[in-house]
Motif scaffolding. Structure first.
Motif, mmCIF file in Angstrom:
data_model
loop_
_atom_site.group_PDB
_atom_site.id
_atom_site.type_symbol
_atom_site.label_atom_id
_atom_site.label_comp_id
_atom_site.label_asym_id
_atom_site.label_seq_id
_atom_site.Cartn_x
_atom_site.Cartn_y
_atom_site.Cartn_z
ATOM 1 N N ARG A 285 -23.105 -17.951 4.937
ATOM 2 C CA ARG A 285 -24.146 -17.900 3.909
ATOM 3 C C ARG A 285 -23.549 -17.978 2.512
ATOM 4 O O ARG A 285 -24.043 -18.719 1.654
ATOM 5 C CB ARG A 285 -24.958 -16.614 4.052
ATOM 6 N N PHE A 286 -22.477 -17.219 2.278
ATOM 7 C CA PHE A 286 -21.911 -17.150 0.932
ATOM 8 C C PHE A 286 -20.662 -18.012 0.757
ATOM 9 O O PHE A 286 -20.284 -18.301 -0.374
ATOM 10 C CB PHE A 286 -21.569 -15.697 0.585
ATOM 11 N N GLY A 287 -20.017 -18.389 1.853
ATOM 12 C CA GLY A 287 -18.819 -19.205 1.775
ATOM 13 C C GLY A 287 -17.549 -18.375 1.811
ATOM 14 O O GLY A 287 -17.501 -17.261 1.288
ATOM 15 N N ALA A 288 -16.512 -18.918 2.451
ATOM 16 C CA ALA A 288 -15.256 -18.195 2.614
ATOM 17 C C ALA A 288 -14.616 -17.859 1.273
ATOM 18 O O ALA A 288 -13.968 -16.817 1.119
ATOM 19 C CB ALA A 288 -14.294 -19.009 3.473
ATOM 20 N N ARG A 289 -14.780 -18.721 0.288
ATOM 21 C CA ARG A 289 -14.154 -18.472 -1.006
ATOM 22 C C ARG A 289 -14.806 -17.296 -1.730
ATOM 23 O O ARG A 289 -14.115 -16.406 -2.243
ATOM 24 C CB ARG A 289 -14.206 -19.743 -1.864
ATOM 25 N N ARG A 290 -16.103 -17.291 -1.809
ATOM 26 C CA ARG A 290 -16.775 -16.204 -2.521
ATOM 27 C C ARG A 290 -16.478 -14.858 -1.877
ATOM 28 O O ARG A 290 -16.204 -13.860 -2.579
ATOM 29 C CB ARG A 290 -18.278 -16.457 -2.542
ATOM 30 N N VAL A 291 -16.535 -14.813 -0.551
ATOM 31 C CA VAL A 291 -16.311 -13.548 0.145
ATOM 32 C C VAL A 291 -14.870 -13.070 -0.045
ATOM 33 O O VAL A 291 -14.621 -11.910 -0.387
ATOM 34 C CB VAL A 291 -16.635 -13.701 1.645
ATOM 35 N N SER A 292 -13.905 -13.968 0.169
ATOM 36 C CA SER A 292 -12.504 -13.551 0.092
ATOM 37 C C SER A 292 -12.070 -13.227 -1.329
ATOM 38 O O SER A 292 -11.277 -12.297 -1.553
ATOM 39 C CB SER A 292 -11.600 -14.627 0.693
ATOM 40 N N HIS A 293 -12.581 -13.946 -2.317
ATOM 41 C CA HIS A 293 -12.216 -13.656 -3.704
ATOM 42 C C HIS A 293 -12.734 -12.283 -4.126
ATOM 43 O O HIS A 293 -12.042 -11.513 -4.814
ATOM 44 C CB HIS A 293 -12.758 -14.735 -4.634
ATOM 45 N N THR A 294 -13.954 -11.973 -3.732
ATOM 46 C CA THR A 294 -14.512 -10.651 -4.030
ATOM 47 C C THR A 294 -13.684 -9.555 -3.375
ATOM 48 O O THR A 294 -13.366 -8.526 -3.997
ATOM 49 C CB THR A 294 -15.967 -10.567 -3.548
ATOM 50 N N ALA A 295 -13.305 -9.777 -2.105
ATOM 51 C CA ALA A 295 -12.523 -8.778 -1.376
ATOM 52 C C ALA A 295 -11.145 -8.584 -2.004
ATOM 53 O O ALA A 295 -10.628 -7.460 -2.061
ATOM 54 C CB ALA A 295 -12.384 -9.195 0.084
ATOM 55 N N LEU A 296 -10.536 -9.654 -2.496
ATOM 56 C CA LEU A 296 -9.209 -9.547 -3.087
ATOM 57 C C LEU A 296 -9.244 -8.716 -4.367
ATOM 58 O O LEU A 296 -8.364 -7.874 -4.603
ATOM 59 C CB LEU A 296 -8.649 -10.943 -3.375
ATOM 60 N N ILE A 297 -10.258 -8.926 -5.185
ATOM 61 C CA ILE A 297 -10.385 -8.125 -6.414
ATOM 62 C C ILE A 297 -10.620 -6.653 -6.065
ATOM 63 O O ILE A 297 -10.037 -5.750 -6.676
ATOM 64 C CB ILE A 297 -11.522 -8.685 -7.285
ATOM 65 N N ALA A 298 -11.446 -6.410 -5.047
ATOM 66 C CA ALA A 298 -11.669 -5.030 -4.605
ATOM 67 C C ALA A 298 -10.382 -4.416 -4.065
ATOM 68 O O ALA A 298 -10.093 -3.230 -4.299
ATOM 69 C CB ALA A 298 -12.758 -5.001 -3.535
ATOM 70 N N PHE A 299 -9.572 -5.209 -3.361
ATOM 71 C CA PHE A 299 -8.294 -4.742 -2.823
ATOM 72 C C PHE A 299 -7.379 -4.283 -3.960
ATOM 73 O O PHE A 299 -6.712 -3.242 -3.860
ATOM 74 C CB PHE A 299 -7.640 -5.879 -2.039
ATOM 75 N N ILE A 300 -7.361 -5.043 -5.042
ATOM 76 C CA ILE A 300 -6.538 -4.679 -6.195
ATOM 77 C C ILE A 300 -6.992 -3.340 -6.786
ATOM 78 O O ILE A 300 -6.169 -2.459 -7.087
ATOM 79 C CB ILE A 300 -6.593 -5.790 -7.265
ATOM 80 N N LEU A 301 -8.298 -3.176 -6.952
ATOM 81 C CA LEU A 301 -8.824 -1.939 -7.534
ATOM 82 C C LEU A 301 -8.509 -0.728 -6.652
ATOM 83 O O LEU A 301 -8.121 0.340 -7.158
ATOM 84 C CB LEU A 301 -10.334 -2.071 -7.741
ATOM 85 N N VAL A 302 -8.669 -0.876 -5.341
ATOM 86 C CA VAL A 302 -8.360 0.229 -4.430
ATOM 87 C C VAL A 302 -6.866 0.551 -4.474
ATOM 88 O O VAL A 302 -6.470 1.719 -4.419
ATOM 89 C CB VAL A 302 -8.805 -0.114 -2.995
ATOM 90 N N SER A 303 -6.032 -0.477 -4.610
ATOM 91 C CA SER A 303 -4.585 -0.259 -4.660
ATOM 92 C C SER A 303 -4.176 0.501 -5.921
ATOM 93 O O SER A 303 -3.207 1.270 -5.903
ATOM 94 C CB SER A 303 -3.852 -1.597 -4.585
ATOM 95 N N VAL A 304 -4.891 0.285 -7.016
ATOM 96 C CA VAL A 304 -4.639 1.069 -8.232
ATOM 97 C C VAL A 304 -4.872 2.552 -7.948
ATOM 98 O O VAL A 304 -4.064 3.413 -8.327
ATOM 99 C CB VAL A 304 -5.536 0.581 -9.389
ATOM 100 N N VAL A 305 -5.970 2.847 -7.269
ATOM 101 C CA VAL A 305 -6.260 4.238 -6.900
ATOM 102 C C VAL A 305 -5.211 4.755 -5.918
ATOM 103 O O VAL A 305 -4.834 5.938 -5.957
ATOM 104 C CB VAL A 305 -7.673 4.348 -6.291
ATOM 105 N N GLN A 306 -4.716 3.868 -5.036
ATOM 106 C CA GLN A 306 -3.684 4.260 -4.078
ATOM 107 C C GLN A 306 -2.410 4.726 -4.800
ATOM 108 O O GLN A 306 -1.793 5.729 -4.417
ATOM 109 C CB GLN A 306 -3.370 3.064 -3.178
ATOM 110 N N VAL A 307 -2.028 4.019 -5.862
ATOM 111 C CA VAL A 307 -0.851 4.426 -6.648
ATOM 112 C C VAL A 307 -1.103 5.778 -7.313
ATOM 113 O O VAL A 307 -0.235 6.664 -7.315
ATOM 114 C CB VAL A 307 -0.508 3.351 -7.699
ATOM 115 N N TYR A 308 -2.305 5.943 -7.881
ATOM 116 C CA TYR A 308 -2.666 7.223 -8.500
ATOM 117 C C TYR A 308 -2.577 8.365 -7.479
ATOM 118 O O TYR A 308 -1.998 9.428 -7.762
ATOM 119 C CB TYR A 308 -4.075 7.138 -9.071
ATOM 120 N N ALA A 309 -3.132 8.158 -6.303
ATOM 121 C CA ALA A 309 -3.128 9.206 -5.283
ATOM 122 C C ALA A 309 -1.714 9.541 -4.832
ATOM 123 O O ALA A 309 -1.383 10.718 -4.601
ATOM 124 C CB ALA A 309 -3.970 8.767 -4.089
ATOM 125 N N ALA A 310 -0.850 8.520 -4.702
ATOM 126 C CA ALA A 310 0.522 8.759 -4.264
ATOM 127 C C ALA A 310 1.312 9.561 -5.301
ATOM 128 O O ALA A 310 2.252 10.290 -4.957
ATOM 129 C CB ALA A 310 1.220 7.430 -3.987
#
Length: 421
Positions: A285-310
């Motif tokens: 429905r949305f296309g592999a690019r839209r879905v994966s690009h959104t997920a990659l940006i979210a992955f970056i944001l979660v990883s920032v929190v991961q560094v903070y938590a560590a």
């Protein structure tokens, strides 16, 4: 799900329904995951058996296997483009079975690592060939959807494999985990022999000669639409391989949850199955690019929190577990989509393309995974930094392949069909 039937390329009578095809492809792919994750609970016993003093050295039982699989991935696709998918698949299964049995009798840690390397190199086809088989019959977002459906079944293995290894250790020594791997290999081989059709069109068979090899292997690097996605996938998976390599020490020793390790590791991996299912429902429905690009940006944001938590909550499993689970969940929106996008330009050389792309992903991922695992210092900080750094570089690589534009609409791929002859 449709009732589509996958038939043999030569028009013979062998055919398999889509549901069975999905489970069969997932089973073949899962043998590699089983050879990795079932070993995690046994790393302590293996280290004790061979008197391994360096606590990080035990990780090489996993890391060496992954690295050898990366090198081995260069081989099966070339032969599969010449002789067909089935013959090469059964050679890989035979090596998997033989290496598993030989590992039971390894007299030293060095020989065990050598056998694991041989196992990983010889069975790389179990990772390469399913992608080529799927590409023989599907394209674009439809391919991404099918891969996501396969990942749903496939991801049951990382969830259950550590528990399987723990159950074996309850009744026997670590060597018998390899015997269990051999039994699963026999079952998968028998099923594929009976039901899997040959999907390579005879018209697309290619000769194995220096010109063909030289032409096919660099194709991914010469194809801008593919290379960024392949490297990005290798980086993000490399960070996760680092988690797999150090998970037993991180969860069992640093966070003090050794008895709960199979449950915690399995629960975090289970999020991948959820996201693979979700991806299969939305990608067309949305296309592999839209879905994966959104997920990659979210992955970056979660990883920032991961560094903070560590840094701030270094000893808190309550912080680490949900964050790593979200990272793994987001990976389910990256892997299948990045892979299908990278394969779109290749049609009559899908086997070679799958081989070189798998090799790049696995080699990059394995090297990163070993480096991250060996950098384990008793905290989650090296892993957190790796998650953030790899995802940022992955974003830059995706931007390169997309010529600076994200969230583009699905587009008709530019097929790479030129021949070296």
């Amino acid at each position: 799900m449709t009732s589509l039937t996958i038939t043999a390329a030569d028009g013979s009578g062998r055919k398999v329904g889509q549901r069975e095809f999905i489970v069969l492809m997932a089973t073949l792919m899962s043998l590699n995951a089983l050879a990795i994750d079932a070993m995690l609970p046994a790393l302590d016993e293996i280290a004790s058996t061979f008197a391994i003093d360096d606590p990080n050295r035990r990780q090489l039982v996993v890391g060496v296997y992954l690295l050898a699989t990366g090198f081995g991935s260069l081989v099966p696709g070339l032969f599969a483009d010449r002789f067909g998918r089935r013959p090469v698949l059964f050679v890989s299964l035979a090596i998997y079975l033989a290496a598993s049995l030989l590992c039971m009798f390894a007299p030293s840690f060095e020989i065990l690592l050598a056998l694991r390397a041989a196992q990983g190199f010889g069975t790389a086809g179990l990772m390469v060939l399913p992608a080529a088989i799927i590409r023989d019959r599907f394209d674009g977002d439809a391919m991404a959807r099918l891969i996501s459906m396969i990942f749903i079944v496939f991801m049951a293995v990382p969830v259950l494999a550590p528990t399987l290894g723990q159950i074996v250790l309850t009744f026997a020594s670590w060597e018998w985990i390899f015997f269990a791997l051999a039994l699963f290999g026999i079952g998968a081989a028998a099923w594929a022999a009976k039901r899997l059709p040959e999907t390579l069109d005879p018209r697309h068979r290619q000769k194995i000669d220096p010109r063909t090899i030289v032409h096919n292997l660099p194709l991914t690097f010469r194809t801008r639409e593919a290379v960024g996605y392949v490297l990005a996938a290798g980086l993000t998976f490399g960070a996760v391989f680092g988690y797999i390599n150090s998970a037993q020490q991180l969860i069992g020793e640093h966070f003090g949850a050794e008895e709960q390790f199979p449950l915690i590791f399995g629960a975090s991996a289970a999020t991948l199955a959820f996201s693979s299912f979700a991806n299969s429902r939305i990608v067309e429905r949305f296309g592999a690019r839209r879905v994966s690009h959104t997920a990659l940006i979210a992955f970056i944001l979660v990883s920032v929190v991961q560094v903070y938590a560590a840094e701030v909550h270094a000893d808190s499993l309550a912080w680490f577990f949900p964050l790593i689970s979200i990272n793994l969940c987001l990976l389910g929106f990256l892997g299948a989509n990045f892979g299908s996008i990278a394969m779109q330009p290749f049609f009559d050389s899908a086997g070679a393309a799958s081989s070189v792309q798998s090799a790049i992903r696995m080699l990059l991922g394995a090297v990163m995974g070993i480096a991250i695992g060996q950098a384990y210092d008793g905290t989650a900080l090296p892993l957190a930094i790796a998650l953030l750094g790899s995802s940022l570089i992955a974003l830059a690589l995706v931007l390169f392949s997309e010529r600076g534009k994200l969230f583009t609409r699905p587009r008709k791929p530019r097929y790479i069909t030129e021949s070296p002859h």
